[in-house]
Write a protein that holds these residues in place. Structure first.
Motif, PDB file in Angstrom:
ATOM      1  N   ASP A 210      -1.737  -8.251 -18.994  1.00 49.39           N
ATOM      2  CA  ASP A 210      -1.817  -6.928 -19.093  1.00 49.39           C
ATOM      3  C   ASP A 210      -2.387  -5.990 -17.838  1.00 49.39           C
ATOM      4  O   ASP A 210      -2.449  -4.767 -17.860  1.00 49.39           O
ATOM      5  CB  ASP A 210      -2.487  -6.231 -20.283  1.00 49.39           C
ATOM      6  N   GLU A 211      -2.553  -6.776 -16.984  1.00 49.85           N
ATOM      7  CA  GLU A 211      -3.274  -6.047 -15.606  1.00 49.85           C
ATOM      8  C   GLU A 211      -2.091  -6.036 -14.499  1.00 49.85           C
ATOM      9  O   GLU A 211      -1.363  -7.240 -14.457  1.00 49.85           O
ATOM     10  CB  GLU A 211      -4.453  -6.679 -14.936  1.00 49.85           C
ATOM     11  N   PHE A 212      -1.995  -5.294 -13.732  1.00 48.83           N
ATOM     12  CA  PHE A 212      -1.214  -5.314 -12.564  1.00 48.83           C
ATOM     13  C   PHE A 212      -1.887  -5.952 -11.404  1.00 48.83           C
ATOM     14  O   PHE A 212      -2.733  -5.664 -10.786  1.00 48.83           O
ATOM     15  CB  PHE A 212      -0.553  -3.738 -11.938  1.00 48.83           C
ATOM     16  N   TRP A 213      -0.705  -7.062 -10.869  1.00 46.27           N
ATOM     17  CA  TRP A 213      -1.293  -7.793  -9.747  1.00 46.27           C
ATOM     18  C   TRP A 213      -0.360  -7.776  -8.789  1.00 46.27           C
ATOM     19  O   TRP A 213       0.916  -7.618  -8.734  1.00 46.27           O
ATOM     20  CB  TRP A 213      -1.480  -9.330 -10.174  1.00 46.27           C
ATOM     21  N   ILE A 214      -0.670  -8.198  -7.352  1.00 41.36           N
ATOM     22  CA  ILE A 214       0.113  -8.204  -6.164  1.00 41.36           C
ATOM     23  C   ILE A 214      -0.364  -9.403  -5.490  1.00 41.36           C
ATOM     24  O   ILE A 214      -1.117  -9.695  -5.389  1.00 41.36           O
ATOM     25  CB  ILE A 214       0.366  -6.931  -5.427  1.00 41.36           C
ATOM     26  N   CYS A 215       1.036 -10.060  -4.947  1.00 42.06           N
ATOM     27  CA  CYS A 215       0.588 -11.258  -4.170  1.00 42.06           C
ATOM     28  C   CYS A 215       0.831 -11.097  -2.693  1.00 42.06           C
ATOM     29  O   CYS A 215       1.723 -10.298  -2.187  1.00 42.06           O
ATOM     30  CB  CYS A 215       1.550 -12.247  -4.512  1.00 42.06           C
ATOM     31  N   CYS A 216      -0.189 -11.432  -1.792  1.00 41.74           N
ATOM     32  CA  CYS A 216      -0.053 -11.439  -0.255  1.00 41.74           C
ATOM     33  C   CYS A 216       1.204 -12.142   0.303  1.00 41.74           C
ATOM     34  O   CYS A 216       1.120 -13.373  -0.299  1.00 41.74           O
ATOM     35  CB  CYS A 216      -1.386 -11.736   0.335  1.00 41.74           C
ATOM     36  N   ASP A 217       1.988 -11.815   1.049  1.00 38.17           N
ATOM     37  CA  ASP A 217       3.230 -12.738   1.584  1.00 38.17           C
ATOM     38  C   ASP A 217       2.624 -13.525   2.599  1.00 38.17           C
ATOM     39  O   ASP A 217       3.227 -14.521   3.180  1.00 38.17           O
ATOM     40  CB  ASP A 217       4.213 -11.716   1.980  1.00 38.17           C
ATOM     41  N   LEU A 218       1.430 -13.440   2.986  1.00 35.67           N
ATOM     42  CA  LEU A 218       0.991 -14.299   4.329  1.00 35.67           C
ATOM     43  C   LEU A 218       0.241 -15.117   3.672  1.00 35.67           C
ATOM     44  O   LEU A 218       0.425 -16.613   3.942  1.00 35.67           O
ATOM     45  CB  LEU A 218       0.141 -13.184   5.222  1.00 35.67           C
ATOM     46  N   CYS A 219      -1.069 -15.141   3.159  1.00 35.76           N
ATOM     47  CA  CYS A 219      -1.756 -16.077   2.541  1.00 35.76           C
ATOM     48  C   CYS A 219      -1.606 -16.514   0.909  1.00 35.76           C
ATOM     49  O   CYS A 219      -2.166 -17.433   0.657  1.00 35.76           O
ATOM     50  CB  CYS A 219      -3.399 -15.770   2.746  1.00 35.76           C
ATOM     51  N   GLU A 220      -0.571 -15.782   0.645  1.00 34.51           N
ATOM     52  CA  GLU A 220      -0.076 -16.038  -0.679  1.00 34.51           C
ATOM     53  C   GLU A 220      -1.179 -15.981  -1.905  1.00 34.51           C
ATOM     54  O   GLU A 220      -1.270 -16.887  -3.059  1.00 34.51           O
ATOM     55  CB  GLU A 220       0.477 -17.414  -1.085  1.00 34.51           C
ATOM     56  N   SER A 221      -2.265 -15.171  -1.677  1.00 34.76           N
ATOM     57  CA  SER A 221      -3.528 -15.045  -2.560  1.00 34.76           C
ATOM     58  C   SER A 221      -2.975 -13.935  -3.502  1.00 34.76           C
ATOM     59  O   SER A 221      -2.240 -12.863  -3.056  1.00 34.76           O
ATOM     60  CB  SER A 221      -4.731 -14.644  -2.062  1.00 34.76           C
ATOM     61  N   TRP A 222      -3.508 -13.925  -4.692  1.00 33.59           N
ATOM     62  CA  TRP A 222      -3.070 -12.810  -5.685  1.00 33.59           C
ATOM     63  C   TRP A 222      -4.357 -11.834  -5.973  1.00 33.59           C
ATOM     64  O   TRP A 222      -5.490 -12.275  -5.800  1.00 33.59           O
ATOM     65  CB  TRP A 222      -2.825 -13.594  -7.006  1.00 33.59           C
ATOM     66  N   PHE A 223      -4.072 -10.571  -6.270  1.00 22.58           N
ATOM     67  CA  PHE A 223      -5.091  -9.503  -6.096  1.00 22.58           C
ATOM     68  C   PHE A 223      -4.714  -8.701  -7.292  1.00 22.58           C
ATOM     69  O   PHE A 223      -3.722  -8.247  -7.579  1.00 22.58           O
ATOM     70  CB  PHE A 223      -5.057  -8.948  -4.777  1.00 22.58           C
ATOM     71  N   HIS A 224      -5.728  -8.099  -8.103  1.00 19.60           N
ATOM     72  CA  HIS A 224      -5.506  -7.005  -9.008  1.00 19.60           C
ATOM     73  C   HIS A 224      -5.155  -5.739  -8.079  1.00 19.60           C
ATOM     74  O   HIS A 224      -5.648  -5.680  -7.102  1.00 19.60           O
ATOM     75  CB  HIS A 224      -6.832  -6.430  -9.666  1.00 19.60           C
ATOM     76  N   GLY A 225      -4.271  -5.204  -8.509  1.00 18.66           N
ATOM     77  CA  GLY A 225      -3.958  -3.785  -7.937  1.00 18.66           C
ATOM     78  C   GLY A 225      -5.051  -2.854  -7.434  1.00 18.66           C
ATOM     79  O   GLY A 225      -5.176  -2.308  -6.574  1.00 18.66           O
ATOM     80  N   LYS A 226      -6.098  -2.778  -8.599  1.00 19.43           N
ATOM     81  CA  LYS A 226      -7.206  -1.822  -8.305  1.00 19.43           C
ATOM     82  C   LYS A 226      -8.023  -2.271  -7.322  1.00 19.43           C
ATOM     83  O   LYS A 226      -8.710  -1.427  -6.657  1.00 19.43           O
ATOM     84  CB  LYS A 226      -7.659  -1.538  -9.596  1.00 19.43           C
ATOM     85  N   CYS A 227      -7.958  -3.609  -7.011  1.00 20.23           N
ATOM     86  CA  CYS A 227      -8.762  -4.166  -6.084  1.00 20.23           C
ATOM     87  C   CYS A 227      -8.767  -3.870  -4.633  1.00 20.23           C
ATOM     88  O   CYS A 227      -9.312  -3.733  -3.580  1.00 20.23           O
ATOM     89  CB  CYS A 227      -9.183  -5.676  -6.358  1.00 20.23           C
ATOM     90  N   VAL A 228      -6.962  -3.953  -4.425  1.00 18.87           N
ATOM     91  CA  VAL A 228      -6.776  -3.531  -2.979  1.00 18.87           C
ATOM     92  C   VAL A 228      -6.040  -2.322  -2.981  1.00 18.87           C
ATOM     93  O   VAL A 228      -5.312  -1.895  -1.997  1.00 18.87           O
ATOM     94  CB  VAL A 228      -5.686  -4.619  -2.654  1.00 18.87           C
ATOM     95  N   LYS A 229      -6.264  -1.399  -4.244  1.00 24.72           N
ATOM     96  CA  LYS A 229      -5.713   0.199  -3.967  1.00 24.72           C
ATOM     97  C   LYS A 229      -4.228   0.131  -3.946  1.00 24.72           C
ATOM     98  O   LYS A 229      -3.859   0.826  -3.317  1.00 24.72           O
ATOM     99  CB  LYS A 229      -6.498   0.909  -3.068  1.00 24.72           C
ATOM    100  N   ILE A 230      -3.485  -0.795  -4.676  1.00 24.83           N
ATOM    101  CA  ILE A 230      -2.376  -0.606  -4.617  1.00 24.83           C
ATOM    102  C   ILE A 230      -1.649  -0.572  -6.125  1.00 24.83           C
ATOM    103  O   ILE A 230      -2.149  -1.225  -7.059  1.00 24.83           O
ATOM    104  CB  ILE A 230      -1.593  -1.988  -4.295  1.00 24.83           C
ATOM    105  N   THR A 231      -0.750   0.639  -6.344  1.00 25.00           N
ATOM    106  CA  THR A 231      -0.335   0.897  -7.636  1.00 25.00           C
ATOM    107  C   THR A 231       1.118   0.452  -7.796  1.00 25.00           C
ATOM    108  O   THR A 231       1.765   0.126  -6.738  1.00 25.00           O
ATOM    109  CB  THR A 231      -0.241   2.524  -7.763  1.00 25.00           C
ATOM    110  N   PRO A 232       1.587   0.175  -8.939  1.00 28.71           N
ATOM    111  CA  PRO A 232       3.007  -0.250  -9.222  1.00 28.71           C
ATOM    112  C   PRO A 232       4.125   0.536  -8.413  1.00 28.71           C
ATOM    113  O   PRO A 232       4.939  -0.178  -7.798  1.00 28.71           O
ATOM    114  CB  PRO A 232       3.171  -0.227 -10.765  1.00 28.71           C
ATOM    115  N   ALA A 233       3.618   1.854  -8.534  1.00 25.63           N
ATOM    116  CA  ALA A 233       4.799   2.705  -7.679  1.00 25.63           C
ATOM    117  C   ALA A 233       4.697   2.394  -6.259  1.00 25.63           C
ATOM    118  O   ALA A 233       5.894   2.373  -5.840  1.00 25.63           O
ATOM    119  CB  ALA A 233       4.556   4.123  -8.237  1.00 25.63           C
TER     120      ALA A 233
END
Length: 253
Positions: A210-233
């Motif tokens: 139920d949490e928004f996540w995003i993956c780095c295209d370089l190191c392929e690590s996953w992050f909570h959107g809130k941790c890296v200040k990225i929103t779904p929009a």
């Protein structure tokens, strides 16, 4: 030395664990998402500096406490002196090790101060031990451990990344530019890897559907959107996402 908010003395196992998690999150942030700022503040030309994490999840690089003995155990002294004499990743790993040791010392200081018995100490340690250490997150060891455990759990089943580089509600769709091309590999939805044990590269917490996540295209690590200040929009307009650590590595000569 305690700052970053009102003073708080945790007295129960649960309170000490919450204090531990908040301090850990702060120091994790310094060594991952805020690593460029942390690196800059650790100037070797300055006096002995320490990395502090506070119950407010704020971090600070500062001189050690002047009072003797200090109010709380003190973190490693002089972390700035080794900055330019080591590879950055090795220096960050060294700071991470000392940060882990400091977090444990603070937690068990509270335990000793407020009379935790054997059962309480064991429960507190087990709660802390369920989380990956800062060292494991910073060096990527935690990610490797999850992969190895996943291989055993899935009994050699075909592994792939999630069918989206951005994770949130299943109904949400994102541009192909931020998606892993699992279709090219001939994988169906039922063959996609279970990521329930994937860890955030910033805070080290586990993945939740139920949490928004995003993956780095370089190191392929996953992050909570809130941790890296990225929103779904915002993610919908990102063609290639680079995490703060990868962005900082490319920017620094």
């Amino acid at each position: 030395m305690e700052s970053g908010g009102a003073q708080f003395n945790p007295r129960t196992v649960d309170e000490v664990f919450r204090d531990f998690k908040a301090r850990r999150a702060a120091m994790m942030k310094a060594l991952t998402t805020d690593v460029a700022e942390f690196y800059q503040q650790c100037d070797p030309e300055k006096e002995n500096l320490c990395l502090y994490g506070f119950p407010t999840e704020q971090w600070e690089v500062n001189l050690p406490a002047e009072e003797v003995p200090p109010e709380l155990p003190e973190p490693a002294l002089g972390i700035n002196f080794a900055r330019d004499g080591m590879q950055e990743k090795d220096w960050l790993a060294l700071v991470a090790v000392h940060s882990d040791a400091w977090l444990l010392s603070v937690a068990f200081y509270f335990g000793a101060r407020f009379g935790f018995d054997k059962v309480d100490r064991k429960r507190l340690f087990n709660m802390m031990n369920d989380l990956p250490t800062i060292f494991e997150v910073v060096t990527g060891t935690a990610k490797k451990q999850v992969k190895e455990k996943s291989l055993v759990t899935n009994n050699g089943s075909n592994k792939s990344k999630s069918n989206s580089k951005v994770r949130s509600e299943p109904q949400q769709k994102y541009p192909k530019a931020v998606q892993t091309k699992v279709d090219d590999e001939g994988l169906g939805e039922d063959e996609v890897e279970d990521h329930s044990e994937t860890l955030c590269g910033a805070c080290g917490e586990s993945y939740a559907s139920d949490e928004f996540w995003i993956c780095c295209d370089l190191c392929e690590s996953w992050f909570h959107g809130k941790c890296v200040k990225i929103t779904p929009a915002r993610a919908e307009h990102i063609k290639q996402y680079k995490c703060p650590s990868c962005t900082n590595k490319r920017a620094r000569p």
